[in-house]
Design a protein around this motif. Structure first.
Motif, PDB file in Angstrom:
ATOM      1  N   PHE A  79       0.937  -1.315  -0.021  1.00  0.00           N
ATOM      2  CA  PHE A  79       0.106   0.121   0.005  1.00  0.00           C
ATOM      3  C   PHE A  79       0.896   1.190  -0.109  1.00  0.00           C
ATOM      4  N   SER A  80       2.136   1.301   0.754  1.00  0.00           N
ATOM      5  CA  SER A  80       2.732   2.450   0.854  1.00  0.00           C
ATOM      6  C   SER A  80       3.685   2.608  -0.291  1.00  0.00           C
ATOM      7  N   ARG A  81       3.837   1.792  -1.148  1.00  0.00           N
ATOM      8  CA  ARG A  81       4.502   1.886  -2.451  1.00  0.00           C
ATOM      9  C   ARG A  81       3.833   2.398  -3.460  1.00  0.00           C
ATOM     10  N   ALA A  82       2.395   2.142  -3.239  1.00  0.00           N
ATOM     11  CA  ALA A  82       1.396   2.823  -4.154  1.00  0.00           C
ATOM     12  C   ALA A  82       0.823   4.174  -3.948  1.00  0.00           C
ATOM     13  N   ALA A  83       1.062   4.462  -2.613  1.00  0.00           N
ATOM     14  CA  ALA A  83       0.509   5.705  -2.143  1.00  0.00           C
ATOM     15  C   ALA A  83       1.249   6.937  -2.660  1.00  0.00           C
ATOM     16  N   THR A  84       0.508   8.150  -2.866  1.00  0.00           N
ATOM     17  CA  THR A  84       0.981   9.091  -3.592  1.00  0.00           C
ATOM     18  C   THR A  84       1.345  10.355  -2.504  1.00  0.00           C
ATOM     19  N   ASP A  85       1.063  10.334  -1.392  1.00  0.00           N
ATOM     20  CA  ASP A  85       1.184  11.405  -0.287  1.00  0.00           C
ATOM     21  C   ASP A  85       2.705  11.223  -0.221  1.00  0.00           C
ATOM     22  N   ASP A  86       3.197  12.184   0.662  1.00  0.00           N
ATOM     23  CA  ASP A  86       4.608  12.062   0.807  1.00  0.00           C
ATOM     24  C   ASP A  86       4.931  12.097   2.234  1.00  0.00           C
ATOM     25  N   ASN A  87       5.391  11.017   2.874  1.00  0.00           N
ATOM     26  CA  ASN A  87       5.821  10.846   4.096  1.00  0.00           C
ATOM     27  C   ASN A  87       6.953   9.916   4.187  1.00  0.00           C
ATOM     28  N   ILE A  88       7.579   9.445   5.432  1.00  0.00           N
ATOM     29  CA  ILE A  88       8.763   8.594   5.455  1.00  0.00           C
ATOM     30  C   ILE A  88       8.366   7.332   5.009  1.00  0.00           C
ATOM     31  N   LEU A  89       7.141   6.833   5.591  1.00  0.00           N
ATOM     32  CA  LEU A  89       6.947   5.617   5.446  1.00  0.00           C
ATOM     33  C   LEU A  89       6.473   5.149   4.136  1.00  0.00           C
ATOM     34  N   TYR A  90       6.035   5.920   3.147  1.00  0.00           N
ATOM     35  CA  TYR A  90       5.871   5.721   1.675  1.00  0.00           C
ATOM     36  C   TYR A  90       6.931   5.922   0.898  1.00  0.00           C
ATOM     37  N   SER A 113      17.162   3.353  17.053  1.00  0.00           N
ATOM     38  CA  SER A 113      16.509   2.507  15.956  1.00  0.00           C
ATOM     39  C   SER A 113      15.883   3.265  14.842  1.00  0.00           C
ATOM     40  N   HIS A 114      15.485   2.581  13.776  1.00  0.00           N
ATOM     41  CA  HIS A 114      15.104   3.595  12.540  1.00  0.00           C
ATOM     42  C   HIS A 114      13.522   3.958  13.161  1.00  0.00           C
ATOM     43  N   PRO A 115      13.154   5.357  12.379  1.00  0.00           N
ATOM     44  CA  PRO A 115      12.012   5.681  12.757  1.00  0.00           C
ATOM     45  C   PRO A 115      10.630   4.776  12.590  1.00  0.00           C
ATOM     46  N   LEU A 116      10.778   4.056  11.510  1.00  0.00           N
ATOM     47  CA  LEU A 116       9.760   3.377  11.171  1.00  0.00           C
ATOM     48  C   LEU A 116       9.618   1.920  11.959  1.00  0.00           C
ATOM     49  N   ARG A 117      10.504   1.878  12.687  1.00  0.00           N
ATOM     50  CA  ARG A 117      10.497   0.489  13.634  1.00  0.00           C
ATOM     51  C   ARG A 117       9.150   0.326  14.305  1.00  0.00           C
ATOM     52  N   PRO A 118       8.670   1.297  15.064  1.00  0.00           N
ATOM     53  CA  PRO A 118       7.119   0.959  15.690  1.00  0.00           C
ATOM     54  C   PRO A 118       6.159   0.560  14.528  1.00  0.00           C
ATOM     55  N   GLN A 119       6.302   0.950  13.375  1.00  0.00           N
ATOM     56  CA  GLN A 119       5.351   0.608  12.384  1.00  0.00           C
ATOM     57  C   GLN A 119       5.582  -0.729  11.856  1.00  0.00           C
ATOM     58  N   ILE A 120       6.660  -1.234  12.219  1.00  0.00           N
ATOM     59  CA  ILE A 120       7.122  -2.577  11.208  1.00  0.00           C
ATOM     60  C   ILE A 120       7.155  -3.756  12.412  1.00  0.00           C
ATOM     61  N   TRP A 121       7.792  -3.462  13.397  1.00  0.00           N
ATOM     62  CA  TRP A 121       8.018  -4.521  14.563  1.00  0.00           C
ATOM     63  C   TRP A 121       6.807  -4.362  15.528  1.00  0.00           C
ATOM     64  N   ASN A 122       6.280  -5.545  15.523  1.00  0.00           N
ATOM     65  CA  ASN A 122       5.069  -5.774  16.125  1.00  0.00           C
ATOM     66  C   ASN A 122       4.241  -4.790  16.641  1.00  0.00           C
ATOM     67  N   ASN A 123       3.622  -4.072  15.478  1.00  0.00           N
ATOM     68  CA  ASN A 123       2.920  -2.581  15.770  1.00  0.00           C
ATOM     69  C   ASN A 123       1.441  -2.878  16.527  1.00  0.00           C
ATOM     70  N   GLN A 124       0.970  -4.041  16.335  1.00  0.00           N
ATOM     71  CA  GLN A 124      -0.415  -4.167  16.834  1.00  0.00           C
ATOM     72  C   GLN A 124      -0.203  -4.184  18.174  1.00  0.00           C
ATOM     73  N   THR A 125       0.868  -4.731  18.608  1.00  0.00           N
ATOM     74  CA  THR A 125       1.268  -5.056  20.056  1.00  0.00           C
ATOM     75  C   THR A 125       1.546  -3.619  20.862  1.00  0.00           C
TER      76      THR A 125
END
Length: 241
Positions: A79-90, A113-125
């Motif tokens: 989804f992030s690869r296809a998104a058109t908005d500009d942010n660090i995740l995408y 740690s990389h800023p995206l760690r909370p979105q990648i590593w066990n984010n639901q937890t």
């Protein structure tokens, strides 16, 4: 509590049918509204975590939707690869292969740690233990403590649904909220062509399992608790009528 890529946007659109566009906030609105600003809306949805939501729970019907952790991460990346908005995740997802992206979720052993760690590593937890809008970092606790907090906080919600059973779970949620149970299921933010877990190399699957170990346990814990939570939500809704 709208955890990314768990069909939360579909739930928010259903809520707009019930409460009107002006009665619903979503996604990142909480960041500029704050808790007091959020509390003035009848339906509060957003990517905030449990710590932000906790003070808003009293007197409200509170719920979240969980998703198979591996499928959620696959969906997040494509989804992030296809998104058109500009942010660090995408932008990061567009620059890196899936394996490179997943590696950003690793603990760097004392380094930042990389800023995206909370979105990648066990984010639901993390979202259910503390989450976005909290002062508590994803690495503030040992993993087993983070998981224990997430399980405990699940018990403070009225209902826990699952993306895989969204139609029936959404019906139960909006019945519990009162009024007509009729809702329109609209699929939104759906990623088009993307691989399934079975299509991925073993090395990628190993990384996915590493990044979702706590989420897997949380997901199965919530699944095992499914009927008791549904019945609790049902009787709580009956008591309010």
């Amino acid at each position: 509590m709208h955890i990314q890529k768990t069909a939360g946007t579909s739930i928010m659109m259903m809520a707009r049918e019930r409460y009107g566009t002006g009665g619903v906030i979503s996604h990142a609105d909480f960041m500029h509204l704050g808790r007091e600003g959020c509390d003035s809306y009848p339906f509060i949805s957003g990517h905030f975590g449990y710590d932000f939501a906790e003070q808003l729970l009293e007197g409200r019907y509170a719920f979240t939707i969980l998703r198979d952790p591996i499928e959620r991460l696959i969906s997040l990346y494509w989804f992030s690869r296809a998104a058109t908005d500009d942010n660090i995740l995408y932008s990061t997802a567009k620059e890196l292969s899936f394996e490179e992206f997943l590696l950003l979720g690793r603990d760097r052993r004392g380094a930042t740690s990389h800023p995206l760690r909370p979105q990648i590593w066990n984010n639901q937890t993390y979202q259910l233990a503390h989450g976005y809008g909290s002062d508590v970092d994803v690495d503030a606790h040992e993993p087993k403590i983070l998981l224990a907090r997430a399980k405990r906080n699940l018990g403070n919600l009225n209902f826990v649904g699952f993306t895989e059973t969204l139609n029936s779970d959404a019906l139960r949620i909006f019945r519990a909220l009162g009024g007509s149970p009729k809702i329109t299921r609209t699929e939104t933010n759906v990623t088009g062509e993307r691989p399934r877990a079975g299509d991925l190399p073993r090395s990628t699957l190993a990384l996915l399992r590493e990044m979702t170990e706590l989420d897997q346990e949380l997901y199965h814990y919530a699944k095992a608790d499914r009927w008791p939570r549904r019945m609790t939500a049902f009787w709580q809704s009956k008591a309010r009528r």
